[in-house]
Design a protein around this motif. Sequence first.
Motif, mmCIF file in Angstrom:
data_model
loop_
_atom_site.group_PDB
_atom_site.id
_atom_site.type_symbol
_atom_site.label_atom_id
_atom_site.label_comp_id
_atom_site.label_asym_id
_atom_site.label_seq_id
_atom_site.Cartn_x
_atom_site.Cartn_y
_atom_site.Cartn_z
ATOM 1 N N GLY A 40 0.767 -1.234 0.000
ATOM 2 C CA GLY A 40 0.000 0.000 0.000
ATOM 3 C C GLY A 40 0.801 1.289 0.000
ATOM 4 N N PHE A 41 2.110 1.211 -0.011
ATOM 5 C CA PHE A 41 2.903 2.432 -0.033
ATOM 6 C C PHE A 41 3.416 2.714 -1.434
ATOM 7 C CE2 PHE A 41 2.963 1.199 4.388
ATOM 8 C CZ PHE A 41 2.641 2.401 4.992
ATOM 9 N N GLU A 42 3.272 3.952 -1.848
ATOM 10 C CA GLU A 42 3.651 4.385 -3.184
ATOM 11 C C GLU A 42 5.158 4.267 -3.387
ATOM 12 O OE1 GLU A 42 3.503 8.649 -5.568
ATOM 13 O OE2 GLU A 42 2.353 8.405 -3.724
ATOM 14 N N VAL A 43 5.562 3.596 -4.453
ATOM 15 C CA VAL A 43 6.985 3.469 -4.770
ATOM 16 C C VAL A 43 7.564 4.873 -4.957
ATOM 17 C CG1 VAL A 43 8.660 2.626 -6.471
ATOM 18 C CG2 VAL A 43 6.741 1.174 -5.765
ATOM 19 N N GLY A 44 8.702 5.113 -4.343
ATOM 20 C CA GLY A 44 9.364 6.410 -4.405
ATOM 21 C C GLY A 44 9.062 7.291 -3.209
ATOM 22 N N GLY A 85 9.823 19.994 -1.497
ATOM 23 C CA GLY A 85 9.684 21.173 -2.339
ATOM 24 C C GLY A 85 11.007 21.818 -2.694
ATOM 25 N N ARG A 86 12.063 21.406 -1.992
ATOM 26 C CA ARG A 86 13.380 22.013 -2.218
ATOM 27 C C ARG A 86 14.433 21.069 -1.653
ATOM 28 N NH1 ARG A 86 15.438 27.040 1.133
ATOM 29 N NH2 ARG A 86 17.386 27.400 0.057
ATOM 30 N N LYS A 87 15.594 21.028 -2.287
ATOM 31 C CA LYS A 87 16.724 20.229 -1.829
ATOM 32 C C LYS A 87 17.953 21.130 -1.823
ATOM 33 C CE LYS A 87 17.348 16.462 -4.166
ATOM 34 N NZ LYS A 87 17.404 15.312 -5.093
ATOM 35 N N VAL A 88 18.734 21.070 -0.725
ATOM 36 C CA VAL A 88 19.904 21.940 -0.631
ATOM 37 C C VAL A 88 21.096 21.170 -0.073
ATOM 38 C CG1 VAL A 88 20.833 24.062 0.396
ATOM 39 C CG2 VAL A 88 18.427 23.955 -0.258
ATOM 40 N N LEU A 122 22.023 21.629 10.338
ATOM 41 C CA LEU A 122 21.296 20.905 9.291
ATOM 42 C C LEU A 122 22.168 19.888 8.565
ATOM 43 C CD1 LEU A 122 18.989 23.595 7.639
ATOM 44 C CD2 LEU A 122 18.528 22.064 9.549
ATOM 45 N N GLY A 123 23.447 19.877 8.881
ATOM 46 C CA GLY A 123 24.333 18.880 8.304
ATOM 47 C C GLY A 123 24.584 19.064 6.822
ATOM 48 N N ALA A 124 24.879 17.958 6.160
ATOM 49 C CA ALA A 124 25.354 17.970 4.780
ATOM 50 C C ALA A 124 24.270 18.215 3.736
ATOM 51 C CB ALA A 124 26.050 16.643 4.473
ATOM 52 N N ARG A 125 23.023 17.841 4.026
ATOM 53 C CA ARG A 125 21.936 17.988 3.054
ATOM 54 C C ARG A 125 20.638 18.258 3.797
ATOM 55 N NH1 ARG A 125 26.085 17.503 0.853
ATOM 56 N NH2 ARG A 125 26.683 16.251 -0.944
ATOM 57 N N ALA A 126 19.706 18.921 3.095
ATOM 58 C CA ALA A 126 18.368 19.141 3.659
ATOM 59 C C ALA A 126 17.323 18.992 2.570
ATOM 60 C CB ALA A 126 18.269 20.523 4.299
ATOM 61 N N LEU A 127 16.251 18.308 2.927
ATOM 62 C CA LEU A 127 15.074 18.159 2.078
ATOM 63 C C LEU A 127 13.975 18.959 2.761
ATOM 64 C CD1 LEU A 127 15.374 14.291 1.659
ATOM 65 C CD2 LEU A 127 16.111 16.027 0.031
ATOM 66 N N TYR A 128 13.469 19.979 2.088
ATOM 67 C CA TYR A 128 12.493 20.905 2.665
ATOM 68 C C TYR A 128 11.090 20.403 2.374
ATOM 69 C CZ TYR A 128 16.401 24.130 3.266
ATOM 70 O OH TYR A 128 17.575 24.717 3.658
ATOM 71 N N LEU A 129 10.273 20.263 3.410
ATOM 72 C CA LEU A 129 8.924 19.736 3.249
ATOM 73 C C LEU A 129 7.915 20.865 3.064
ATOM 74 C CD1 LEU A 129 8.865 16.821 5.846
ATOM 75 C CD2 LEU A 129 9.741 16.876 3.494
ATOM 76 N N TYR A 130 7.088 20.720 2.039
ATOM 77 C CA TYR A 130 6.045 21.690 1.709
ATOM 78 C C TYR A 130 4.692 20.998 1.798
ATOM 79 C CZ TYR A 130 9.483 25.072 0.082
ATOM 80 O OH TYR A 130 10.513 25.983 0.033
ATOM 81 N N MET A 167 22.755 12.092 2.703
ATOM 82 C CA MET A 167 23.395 12.304 1.404
ATOM 83 C C MET A 167 22.936 11.250 0.400
ATOM 84 S SD MET A 167 27.156 13.398 2.828
ATOM 85 C CE MET A 167 27.960 13.693 1.258
ATOM 86 N N ALA A 168 22.813 9.998 0.838
ATOM 87 C CA ALA A 168 22.336 8.937 -0.045
ATOM 88 C C ALA A 168 20.878 9.179 -0.433
ATOM 89 C CB ALA A 168 22.488 7.577 0.639
ATOM 90 N N LEU A 169 20.033 9.521 0.536
ATOM 91 C CA LEU A 169 18.624 9.775 0.254
ATOM 92 C C LEU A 169 18.457 10.968 -0.680
ATOM 93 C CD1 LEU A 169 15.678 8.936 0.917
ATOM 94 C CD2 LEU A 169 15.761 10.625 2.776
ATOM 95 N N PHE A 170 19.232 12.016 -0.452
ATOM 96 C CA PHE A 170 19.206 13.233 -1.265
ATOM 97 C C PHE A 170 19.393 12.905 -2.744
ATOM 98 C CE2 PHE A 170 21.186 16.972 -3.164
ATOM 99 C CZ PHE A 170 20.543 18.049 -2.570
ATOM 100 N N GLU A 171 20.291 11.985 -3.039
ATOM 101 C CA GLU A 171 20.575 11.599 -4.427
ATOM 102 C C GLU A 171 19.441 10.780 -5.037
ATOM 103 O OE1 GLU A 171 23.056 12.757 -6.264
ATOM 104 O OE2 GLU A 171 23.689 13.899 -4.504
ATOM 105 N N GLU A 172 18.673 10.111 -4.209
ATOM 106 C CA GLU A 172 17.636 9.195 -4.678
ATOM 107 C C GLU A 172 16.278 9.839 -4.921
ATOM 108 O OE1 GLU A 172 17.682 5.741 -5.223
ATOM 109 O OE2 GLU A 172 19.858 5.930 -5.180
ATOM 110 N N VAL A 173 15.972 10.924 -4.213
ATOM 111 C CA VAL A 173 14.604 11.453 -4.278
ATOM 112 C C VAL A 173 14.543 12.780 -5.026
ATOM 113 C CG1 VAL A 173 13.856 10.274 -2.186
ATOM 114 C CG2 VAL A 173 14.780 12.570 -2.006
ATOM 115 N N PRO A 174 13.583 12.920 -5.929
ATOM 116 C CA PRO A 174 13.428 14.183 -6.664
ATOM 117 C C PRO A 174 12.500 15.155 -5.926
ATOM 118 C CG PRO A 174 11.962 12.539 -7.591
ATOM 119 C CD PRO A 174 12.762 11.845 -6.494
#
Length: 182
Positions: A40-44, A85-88, A122-130, A167-174
């Motif tokens: 039941g979980f959406e791939v990606g 909504g944003r990746k940095v 915030l460390g090496a990477r941040a994924l901003y939630l919108y 860092m690994a997740l950052f590369e995997e998710v758009p």
Amino acid sequence: MNRRQMIGLALPLIAAPSLVLSQDAQTDPYQPTEVAIREGFEVGSIVVVSDEFFLYHVKAPNRAIRYGVAVGQAELVWKGKARIGRKVEWPSWTPTQAMIERSPEQYAQYANGMPGGPENPLGARALYLYDQRGNDTAIRIHGTTQPGSIGRAVSNGCIRMRNEAVMALFEEVPIGTPVYVY
């Protein structure tokens, strides 16, 4: 198949905290691990189960990479549905006004912000939630300068990961990846 796996497969799995169907025993449960998950979980998509301190990146039907995380302290836990909504890379950081009011001795010195880098919270990477309307939730999935905090409720609401994991997740998710936080 070991006893733990058999019991895990036999249990009815209906709630988000029961996301994992089976897993191998590891010395460090917070290291990235591929696990079987319920249907039941959406791939990606990304699914965070806050009270278990795990983030799941759904890679295929019934399969995910599980990462250990630190989450918000009890009164600061954020739950809901969002999108990335944003990746940095090496993001700058500014504490929220609420953080400064709660702990001025800790955060007031950073009221004008802190540049990105190895000392930044915030460390090496941040994924901003919108949210669904496109508004910044002020919640981030980010790295940490405190890897020992993984597996605990210690943050001001954000979801912390070890730097190598984020860092690994950052590369995997758009941008646009759905995120569900339970």
